[in-house]
Scaffold this motif. Structure first.
Motif, PDB file in Angstrom:
ATOM      1  N   GLU A  89     -31.898 -11.899 -15.170  1.00  0.00           N
ATOM      2  CA  GLU A  89     -32.300 -11.101 -16.332  1.00  0.00           C
ATOM      3  C   GLU A  89     -32.858 -11.988 -17.442  1.00  0.00           C
ATOM      4  O   GLU A  89     -33.879 -11.665 -18.063  1.00  0.00           O
ATOM      5  N   ALA A  90     -32.202 -13.114 -17.693  1.00  0.00           N
ATOM      6  CA  ALA A  90     -32.681 -14.035 -18.728  1.00  0.00           C
ATOM      7  C   ALA A  90     -34.078 -14.550 -18.383  1.00  0.00           C
ATOM      8  O   ALA A  90     -34.970 -14.608 -19.233  1.00  0.00           O
ATOM      9  N   VAL A  91     -34.272 -14.907 -17.121  1.00  0.00           N
ATOM     10  CA  VAL A  91     -35.578 -15.397 -16.680  1.00  0.00           C
ATOM     11  C   VAL A  91     -36.634 -14.304 -16.794  1.00  0.00           C
ATOM     12  O   VAL A  91     -37.766 -14.548 -17.225  1.00  0.00           O
ATOM     13  N   GLY A  92     -36.274 -13.086 -16.413  1.00  0.00           N
ATOM     14  CA  GLY A  92     -37.216 -11.975 -16.522  1.00  0.00           C
ATOM     15  C   GLY A  92     -37.668 -11.749 -17.955  1.00  0.00           C
ATOM     16  O   GLY A  92     -38.848 -11.484 -18.213  1.00  0.00           O
ATOM     17  N   ARG A  93     -36.749 -11.849 -18.883  1.00  0.00           N
ATOM     18  CA  ARG A  93     -37.096 -11.660 -20.302  1.00  0.00           C
ATOM     19  C   ARG A  93     -38.055 -12.755 -20.770  1.00  0.00           C
ATOM     20  O   ARG A  93     -39.005 -12.492 -21.517  1.00  0.00           O
ATOM     21  N   LEU A  94     -37.817 -13.974 -20.315  1.00  0.00           N
ATOM     22  CA  LEU A  94     -38.690 -15.081 -20.716  1.00  0.00           C
ATOM     23  C   LEU A  94     -40.072 -14.949 -20.087  1.00  0.00           C
ATOM     24  O   LEU A  94     -41.082 -15.336 -20.695  1.00  0.00           O
TER      25      LEU A  94
END
Length: 209
Positions: free
Chosen positions: A95-100
Protein backbone atom coordinates in the motif's frame (compact mmCIF):
# COMPACT_ATOMS: atom_id res chain seq x y z
CA UNK A 1 -6.91 -0.26 25.21
CA UNK A 2 -7.21 3.51 25.35
CA UNK A 3 -5.69 6.31 23.28
CA UNK A 4 -3.73 8.32 25.82
CA UNK A 5 -1.99 10.83 23.56
CA UNK A 6 -2.15 12.20 20.01
CA UNK A 7 0.54 14.72 19.18
CA UNK A 8 2.24 16.08 16.05
CA UNK A 9 5.40 14.29 14.99
CA UNK A 10 8.32 16.59 15.90
CA UNK A 11 10.12 16.07 12.55
CA UNK A 12 7.55 14.89 10.02
CA UNK A 13 4.83 17.37 9.06
CA UNK A 14 1.35 15.95 8.64
CA UNK A 15 2.08 12.92 10.83
CA UNK A 16 0.84 12.21 14.34
CA UNK A 17 2.41 10.14 17.11
CA UNK A 18 -0.12 7.93 18.87
CA UNK A 19 0.23 6.59 22.41
CA UNK A 20 -1.98 3.77 23.62
CA UNK A 21 -2.22 2.87 27.31
CA UNK A 22 0.59 5.32 28.04
CA UNK A 23 3.10 3.80 25.60
CA UNK A 24 4.08 4.89 22.12
CA UNK A 25 2.05 2.91 19.58
CA UNK A 26 3.27 4.35 16.30
CA UNK A 27 3.12 7.20 13.82
CA UNK A 28 0.19 7.60 11.42
CA UNK A 29 -1.13 10.17 8.98
CA UNK A 30 -3.70 12.78 9.90
CA UNK A 31 -6.08 11.07 7.48
CA UNK A 32 -5.75 7.78 9.36
CA UNK A 33 -6.63 9.49 12.65
CA UNK A 34 -9.65 11.09 11.03
CA UNK A 35 -10.79 7.84 9.42
CA UNK A 36 -10.59 6.00 12.73
CA UNK A 37 -12.12 8.99 14.58
CA UNK A 38 -9.35 8.82 17.15
CA UNK A 39 -9.22 11.16 20.11
CA UNK A 40 -7.47 11.11 23.42
CA UNK A 41 -9.29 8.97 25.95
CA UNK A 42 -11.07 6.88 23.33
CA UNK A 43 -11.22 3.16 23.93
CA UNK A 44 -10.15 0.95 21.05
CA UNK A 45 -11.96 -2.18 20.02
CA UNK A 46 -9.89 -5.10 18.78
CA UNK A 47 -10.78 -4.25 15.19
CA UNK A 48 -9.87 -0.58 15.66
CA UNK A 49 -6.56 -1.56 17.22
CA UNK A 50 -5.80 -3.74 14.19
CA UNK A 51 -6.68 -0.89 11.82
CA UNK A 52 -4.48 1.50 13.76
CA UNK A 53 -1.62 -0.99 13.74
CA UNK A 54 -1.97 -1.42 9.98
CA UNK A 55 -1.97 2.37 9.45
CA UNK A 56 1.23 2.61 11.50
CA UNK A 57 2.79 -0.18 9.42
CA UNK A 58 1.93 1.66 6.19
CA UNK A 59 3.45 4.86 7.56
CA UNK A 60 6.63 3.07 8.67
CA UNK A 61 7.09 1.53 5.22
CA UNK A 62 6.39 4.91 3.61
CA UNK A 63 9.13 6.60 5.62
CA UNK A 64 11.66 3.87 4.79
CA UNK A 65 10.99 4.25 1.06
CA UNK A 66 11.30 8.03 1.22
CA UNK A 67 14.72 7.65 2.83
CA UNK A 68 15.72 5.21 0.09
CA UNK A 69 14.59 7.61 -2.61
CA UNK A 70 16.51 10.51 -1.09
CA UNK A 71 19.79 9.10 -2.42
CA UNK A 72 18.72 7.95 -5.93
CA UNK A 73 15.72 6.66 -7.90
CA UNK A 74 14.70 3.08 -7.15
CA UNK A 75 12.62 0.48 -8.95
CA UNK A 76 9.34 -0.72 -7.47
CA UNK A 77 10.75 -4.25 -7.32
CA UNK A 78 13.85 -3.09 -5.44
CA UNK A 79 11.81 -1.14 -2.91
CA UNK A 80 9.41 -4.00 -2.22
CA UNK A 81 12.30 -6.44 -1.84
CA UNK A 82 14.05 -4.14 0.63
CA UNK A 83 10.89 -3.72 2.68
CA UNK A 84 10.37 -7.48 2.71
CA UNK A 85 13.96 -8.00 3.88
CA UNK A 86 13.37 -5.53 6.69
CA UNK A 87 10.34 -7.49 7.85
CA UNK A 88 7.61 -5.00 6.97
CA UNK A 89 4.02 -6.17 6.75
CA UNK A 90 3.68 -7.19 3.04
CA UNK A 91 0.21 -5.67 2.61
CA UNK A 92 1.21 -2.43 4.31
CA UNK A 93 4.40 -2.27 2.24
CA UNK A 94 2.43 -2.75 -0.99
CA UNK A 95 0.00 0.00 0.00
CA UNK A 96 2.81 2.42 0.86
CA UNK A 97 4.52 1.69 -2.46
CA UNK A 98 1.26 2.10 -4.36
CA UNK A 99 0.71 5.53 -2.82
CA UNK A 100 4.22 6.61 -3.80
CA UNK A 101 3.66 5.38 -7.34
CA UNK A 102 0.43 7.37 -7.55
CA UNK A 103 2.20 10.49 -6.33
CA UNK A 104 4.98 10.05 -8.90
CA UNK A 105 7.72 9.77 -6.30
CA UNK A 106 8.36 6.13 -7.21
CA UNK A 107 8.61 5.56 -10.95
CA UNK A 108 10.25 2.69 -12.84
CA UNK A 109 10.80 4.89 -15.90
CA UNK A 110 12.70 7.48 -13.88
CA UNK A 111 14.73 4.69 -12.29
CA UNK A 112 15.55 3.08 -15.65
CA UNK A 113 16.63 6.35 -17.26
CA UNK A 114 18.81 7.23 -14.28
CA UNK A 115 20.32 3.74 -14.34
CA UNK A 116 21.28 4.08 -18.01
CA UNK A 117 22.68 7.59 -17.54
CA UNK A 118 24.98 6.33 -14.80
CA UNK A 119 25.98 2.95 -16.23
CA UNK A 120 26.30 3.55 -19.96
CA UNK A 121 29.22 6.03 -19.70
CA UNK A 122 31.07 3.46 -17.57
CA UNK A 123 31.26 1.10 -20.53
CA UNK A 124 28.14 -1.01 -20.34
CA UNK A 125 26.48 -1.91 -23.63
CA UNK A 126 22.85 -2.14 -24.59
CA UNK A 127 22.32 -5.85 -23.87
CA UNK A 128 23.96 -5.62 -20.44
CA UNK A 129 21.89 -2.57 -19.55
CA UNK A 130 18.72 -4.34 -20.63
CA UNK A 131 19.55 -7.49 -18.70
CA UNK A 132 20.37 -5.55 -15.54
CA UNK A 133 17.20 -3.46 -15.70
CA UNK A 134 14.96 -6.49 -16.26
CA UNK A 135 16.66 -8.26 -13.35
CA UNK A 136 15.68 -5.26 -11.21
CA UNK A 137 12.02 -5.72 -12.06
CA UNK A 138 11.68 -3.14 -14.84
CA UNK A 139 9.29 -4.08 -17.64
CA UNK A 140 11.31 -5.13 -20.69
CA UNK A 141 9.63 -2.74 -23.10
CA UNK A 142 10.01 0.16 -20.68
CA UNK A 143 13.68 -0.75 -20.21
CA UNK A 144 14.27 -0.81 -23.97
CA UNK A 145 12.60 2.58 -24.40
CA UNK A 146 14.68 4.07 -21.57
CA UNK A 147 17.92 2.71 -23.01
CA UNK A 148 17.12 4.02 -26.50
CA UNK A 149 16.22 7.45 -25.16
CA UNK A 150 19.19 7.91 -22.89
CA UNK A 151 21.76 6.58 -25.36
CA UNK A 152 20.41 8.94 -27.99
CA UNK A 153 20.51 11.89 -25.62
CA UNK A 154 24.04 11.08 -24.45
CA UNK A 155 25.38 10.50 -27.94
CA UNK A 156 27.15 7.33 -26.82
CA UNK A 157 28.06 4.96 -29.62
CA UNK A 158 28.39 1.21 -29.01
CA UNK A 159 31.23 0.84 -31.50
CA UNK A 160 33.35 3.58 -29.98
CA UNK A 161 32.72 2.36 -26.46
CA UNK A 162 33.57 -1.22 -27.39
CA UNK A 163 36.79 -0.08 -29.07
CA UNK A 164 37.93 1.98 -26.08
CA UNK A 165 37.22 -0.86 -23.67
CA UNK A 166 38.93 -3.43 -25.88
CA UNK A 167 42.02 -1.27 -26.35
CA UNK A 168 42.38 -0.77 -22.61
CA UNK A 169 41.84 -4.45 -21.89
CA UNK A 170 44.28 -5.50 -24.61
CA UNK A 171 47.01 -3.42 -22.98
CA UNK A 172 46.28 -5.06 -19.63
CA UNK A 173 46.60 -8.52 -21.18
CA UNK A 174 50.07 -7.68 -22.41
CA UNK A 175 51.90 -10.55 -24.14
CA UNK A 176 49.11 -13.12 -23.88
CA UNK A 177 49.12 -15.20 -27.11
CA UNK A 178 46.94 -13.72 -29.85
CA UNK A 179 44.32 -16.50 -29.94
CA UNK A 180 43.86 -16.46 -26.18
CA UNK A 181 43.83 -12.66 -26.11
CA UNK A 182 41.17 -12.61 -28.81
CA UNK A 183 38.91 -14.97 -26.85
CA UNK A 184 39.37 -12.97 -23.68
CA UNK A 185 38.64 -9.66 -25.38
CA UNK A 186 35.51 -10.96 -27.06
CA UNK A 187 34.29 -12.51 -23.80
CA UNK A 188 35.04 -9.29 -21.91
CA UNK A 189 33.05 -7.17 -24.35
CA UNK A 190 30.15 -9.60 -24.33
CA UNK A 191 30.00 -9.51 -20.53
CA UNK A 192 29.89 -5.74 -20.81
CA UNK A 193 26.87 -5.99 -23.07
CA UNK A 194 28.42 -5.54 -26.52
CA UNK A 195 27.42 -8.26 -28.97
CA UNK A 196 27.32 -9.22 -32.62
CA UNK A 197 29.71 -9.19 -35.54
CA UNK A 198 30.74 -5.67 -34.65
CA UNK A 199 32.47 -6.94 -31.50
CA UNK A 200 34.50 -9.46 -33.47
CA UNK A 201 35.50 -6.80 -35.99
CA UNK A 202 36.60 -4.39 -33.25
CA UNK A 203 38.73 -7.03 -31.55
CA UNK A 204 40.32 -8.14 -34.83
CA UNK A 205 41.13 -4.55 -35.77
CA UNK A 206 42.83 -3.89 -32.43
CA UNK A 207 44.87 -7.09 -32.58
CA UNK A 208 46.00 -6.31 -36.09
CA UNK A 209 47.24 -2.81 -35.26
Amino acid sequence: MFVTSIRPHPRVPGRLVIEVDGARFGTVSVAAVQDLQLEEGKGLSEDEAKQLSYAADVEAAHRVVLRMLSSRPRSVYEVLRRLRERGHNPSAAAEAVGRLEESGLLDDREFAEHFVRVRAPKGFGRSRLLRDLVSRGVDRRLAEQSIDRELELSGLDDSNQARMLAEKRAMQLGDVPRAKKRRRLVGYLERRGFRGREVIDVVDEILSE
